[in-house]
Each structure stands twice: as structure tokens, then as C-alpha cells.
Design a protein around this motif. Structure first.
Motif, PDB file in Angstrom:
ATOM      1  N   GLY A  39      25.379   5.617 -14.562  1.00  0.00           N
ATOM      2  CA  GLY A  39      24.338   6.514 -14.113  1.00  0.00           C
ATOM      3  C   GLY A  39      23.302   5.796 -13.270  1.00  0.00           C
ATOM      4  N   GLY A  40      22.452   6.580 -12.632  1.00  0.00           N
ATOM      5  CA  GLY A  40      21.410   6.002 -11.817  1.00  0.00           C
ATOM      6  C   GLY A  40      20.802   7.011 -10.875  1.00  0.00           C
ATOM      7  N   LEU A  41      20.043   6.493  -9.927  1.00  0.00           N
ATOM      8  CA  LEU A  41      19.370   7.299  -8.917  1.00  0.00           C
ATOM      9  C   LEU A  41      20.163   7.250  -7.624  1.00  0.00           C
ATOM     10  N   VAL A  42      20.414   8.410  -7.056  1.00  0.00           N
ATOM     11  CA  VAL A  42      21.180   8.490  -5.822  1.00  0.00           C
ATOM     12  C   VAL A  42      20.609   9.602  -4.949  1.00  0.00           C
ATOM     13  N   GLN A  43      20.739   9.445  -3.646  1.00  0.00           N
ATOM     14  CA  GLN A  43      20.275  10.463  -2.715  1.00  0.00           C
ATOM     15  C   GLN A  43      21.256  11.626  -2.641  1.00  0.00           C
ATOM     16  N   PRO A  44      20.773  12.807  -2.278  1.00  0.00           N
ATOM     17  CA  PRO A  44      21.695  13.921  -2.075  1.00  0.00           C
ATOM     18  C   PRO A  44      22.816  13.553  -1.109  1.00  0.00           C
ATOM     19  N   GLY A  45      24.018  13.970  -1.461  1.00  0.00           N
ATOM     20  CA  GLY A  45      25.187  13.612  -0.678  1.00  0.00           C
ATOM     21  C   GLY A  45      25.846  12.323  -1.093  1.00  0.00           C
ATOM     22  N   GLY A  46      25.202  11.574  -1.954  1.00  0.00           N
ATOM     23  CA  GLY A  46      25.738  10.312  -2.407  1.00  0.00           C
ATOM     24  C   GLY A  46      26.751  10.464  -3.519  1.00  0.00           C
ATOM     25  N   SER A  47      27.204   9.323  -4.025  1.00  0.00           N
ATOM     26  CA  SER A  47      28.249   9.300  -5.038  1.00  0.00           C
ATOM     27  C   SER A  47      27.878   8.370  -6.181  1.00  0.00           C
ATOM     28  N   LEU A  48      28.396   8.698  -7.348  1.00  0.00           N
ATOM     29  CA  LEU A  48      28.310   7.848  -8.522  1.00  0.00           C
ATOM     30  C   LEU A  48      29.618   7.959  -9.291  1.00  0.00           C
ATOM     31  N   ARG A  49      29.935   6.920 -10.018  1.00  0.00           N
ATOM     32  CA  ARG A  49      31.109   6.931 -10.878  1.00  0.00           C
ATOM     33  C   ARG A  49      30.689   6.570 -12.293  1.00  0.00           C
ATOM     34  N   LEU A  50      30.852   7.510 -13.200  1.00  0.00           N
ATOM     35  CA  LEU A  50      30.527   7.292 -14.596  1.00  0.00           C
ATOM     36  C   LEU A  50      31.758   6.831 -15.358  1.00  0.00           C
ATOM     37  N   SER A  51      31.530   5.957 -16.318  1.00  0.00           N
ATOM     38  CA  SER A  51      32.598   5.475 -17.180  1.00  0.00           C
ATOM     39  C   SER A  51      32.191   5.656 -18.626  1.00  0.00           C
ATOM     40  N   CYS A  52      33.162   5.889 -19.469  1.00  0.00           N
ATOM     41  CA  CYS A  52      32.937   6.003 -20.904  1.00  0.00           C
ATOM     42  C   CYS A  52      34.110   5.360 -21.611  1.00  0.00           C
ATOM     43  N   ALA A  53      33.832   4.310 -22.341  1.00  0.00           N
ATOM     44  CA  ALA A  53      34.868   3.567 -23.050  1.00  0.00           C
ATOM     45  C   ALA A  53      34.698   3.735 -24.554  1.00  0.00           C
ATOM     46  N   ALA A  54      35.774   4.052 -25.217  1.00  0.00           N
ATOM     47  CA  ALA A  54      35.786   4.167 -26.668  1.00  0.00           C
ATOM     48  C   ALA A  54      36.232   2.851 -27.278  1.00  0.00           C
ATOM     49  N   SER A  55      35.471   2.373 -28.229  1.00  0.00           N
ATOM     50  CA  SER A  55      35.789   1.116 -28.887  1.00  0.00           C
ATOM     51  C   SER A  55      36.253   1.363 -30.317  1.00  0.00           C
ATOM     52  N   GLY A  56      37.040   0.438 -30.831  1.00  0.00           N
ATOM     53  CA  GLY A  56      37.578   0.548 -32.165  1.00  0.00           C
ATOM     54  C   GLY A  56      39.091   0.424 -32.150  1.00  0.00           C
ATOM     55  N   SER A  57      39.670   0.445 -33.330  1.00  0.00           N
ATOM     56  CA  SER A  57      41.125   0.368 -33.456  1.00  0.00           C
ATOM     57  C   SER A  57      41.707   1.759 -33.274  1.00  0.00           C
ATOM     58  N   ILE A  58      41.696   2.213 -32.044  1.00  0.00           N
ATOM     59  CA  ILE A  58      42.018   3.595 -31.729  1.00  0.00           C
ATOM     60  C   ILE A  58      43.514   3.784 -31.535  1.00  0.00           C
ATOM     61  N   LEU A  59      44.032   4.782 -32.217  1.00  0.00           N
ATOM     62  CA  LEU A  59      45.430   5.154 -32.052  1.00  0.00           C
ATOM     63  C   LEU A  59      45.611   6.198 -30.964  1.00  0.00           C
ATOM     64  N   SER A  60      44.699   7.150 -30.898  1.00  0.00           N
ATOM     65  CA  SER A  60      44.817   8.208 -29.912  1.00  0.00           C
ATOM     66  C   SER A  60      43.483   8.923 -29.752  1.00  0.00           C
ATOM     67  N   ILE A  61      43.307   9.517 -28.586  1.00  0.00           N
ATOM     68  CA  ILE A  61      42.175  10.381 -28.307  1.00  0.00           C
ATOM     69  C   ILE A  61      42.720  11.655 -27.691  1.00  0.00           C
ATOM     70  N   ASN A  62      42.298  12.782 -28.212  1.00  0.00           N
ATOM     71  CA  ASN A  62      42.783  14.054 -27.709  1.00  0.00           C
ATOM     72  C   ASN A  62      42.113  14.386 -26.367  1.00  0.00           C
ATOM     73  N   VAL A  63      41.254  15.376 -26.342  1.00  0.00           N
ATOM     74  CA  VAL A  63      40.575  15.754 -25.113  1.00  0.00           C
ATOM     75  C   VAL A  63      39.302  14.935 -24.950  1.00  0.00           C
ATOM     76  N   MET A  64      39.071  14.440 -23.747  1.00  0.00           N
ATOM     77  CA  MET A  64      37.830  13.779 -23.400  1.00  0.00           C
ATOM     78  C   MET A  64      37.136  14.587 -22.322  1.00  0.00           C
ATOM     79  N   GLY A  65      35.828  14.596 -22.366  1.00  0.00           N
ATOM     80  CA  GLY A  65      35.107  15.384 -21.396  1.00  0.00           C
ATOM     81  C   GLY A  65      33.738  14.832 -21.098  1.00  0.00           C
ATOM     82  N   TRP A  66      33.158  15.384 -20.060  1.00  0.00           N
ATOM     83  CA  TRP A  66      31.791  15.079 -19.678  1.00  0.00           C
ATOM     84  C   TRP A  66      30.961  16.346 -19.750  1.00  0.00           C
ATOM     85  N   TYR A  67      29.832  16.242 -20.413  1.00  0.00           N
ATOM     86  CA  TYR A  67      28.846  17.303 -20.479  1.00  0.00           C
ATOM     87  C   TYR A  67      27.563  16.813 -19.834  1.00  0.00           C
ATOM     88  N   ARG A  68      26.711  17.750 -19.465  1.00  0.00           N
ATOM     89  CA  ARG A  68      25.411  17.361 -18.941  1.00  0.00           C
ATOM     90  C   ARG A  68      24.346  18.317 -19.445  1.00  0.00           C
TER      91      ARG A  68
END
Length: 122
Positions: free
Chosen positions: A9-38
């Protein structure tokens, strides 16, 4: 224990771009649906985009054609590429996993990241 850690995340001008990342940590076997909310101040939290473990996607009408959600199952990471950003995209963006299955623990639902601020302004 499982944690969802967001970045990008951060500050960007209109028309600009950002790339968000979300990493899950732990001894994970599986993740069903992942999503972004705001959520913007004074407004309800809304679904921006979601992606299944198989790669099927769904987007809010307001971001179709501008945002792209993707995931890397091997890295337990989901991404949100945001292009052509508008001031109305300003919000705190939250990563969500509807169900995470962990070795030795079973499966739990409704995991949330801590949120990352996206501000689109001139």
C-alpha cells in the motif's frame, strides 16, 4: 498459528498503479478462497476481488478492467494489481482467506490481514 501479512500500500497519483501482496504464514496445507476487501471511513467494507484455489476470479463492478487478482498457491500468497487508480479507490485494503487448513490443527475460517492503506490523490 496463521497470520496474513499484507504489503504494497501507499500513496499514488490518479492513474497510477500499486501491487498489493498478502502472504499467509504457518504450516499451511491449503487455502480455499482468498480475496481483497476495502473499507473507506464511514463506509461498509466491500469485496473488491476474490480468487479460488483453482484460479477462478470475481471482481466488483467498480474495479473490473482495472484490477487483477492472482495467487501463488506454492507461496500461499495472493496479489492485487491495481491499475488506473482513482481517488474513490482510497481505502484500507484487507486480505481475507475464507478457510485455511493447517498441519496438525485442522481448518479454520475467516482469516483477515491487518490492512494496508491505499491513498489515491493528486
Amino acid at each position: 498459528q496463521v497470520q496474513l501479512v499484507e504489503s504494497g500500500g501507499g500513496l499514488v497519483q490518479p492513474g497510477g498503479s500499486l501491487r498489493l501482496s498478502c502472504a499467509a504464514s504457518g504450516s499451511i496445507l491449503s487455502i480455499n478462497v482468498m480475496g481483497w476487501y476495502r473499507q473507506a471511513p464511514g463506509k461498509q467494507r466491500e469485496l473488491v476481488a476474490a480468487i479460488t484455489s483453482g484460479g477462478s476470479t470475481n471482481y466488483a463492478d467498480s474495479v473490473k478492467g482495472r484490477f487483477t487478482i492472482s495467487r501463488d498457491n506454492a507461496k500461499n500468497t495472493v496479489y492485487l494489481q491495481m491499475n488506473s487508480l482513482k481517488p474513490e479507490d482510497t481505502a484500507v485494503y484487507y486480505c481475507n482467506a475464507d478457510q485455511i487448513c493447517v498441519a496438525g490443527r485442522g481448518c479454520e475460517r475467516n482469516y483477515w490481514g491487518q490492512g494496508t492503506q491505499v491513498t489515491v490523490s493528486s
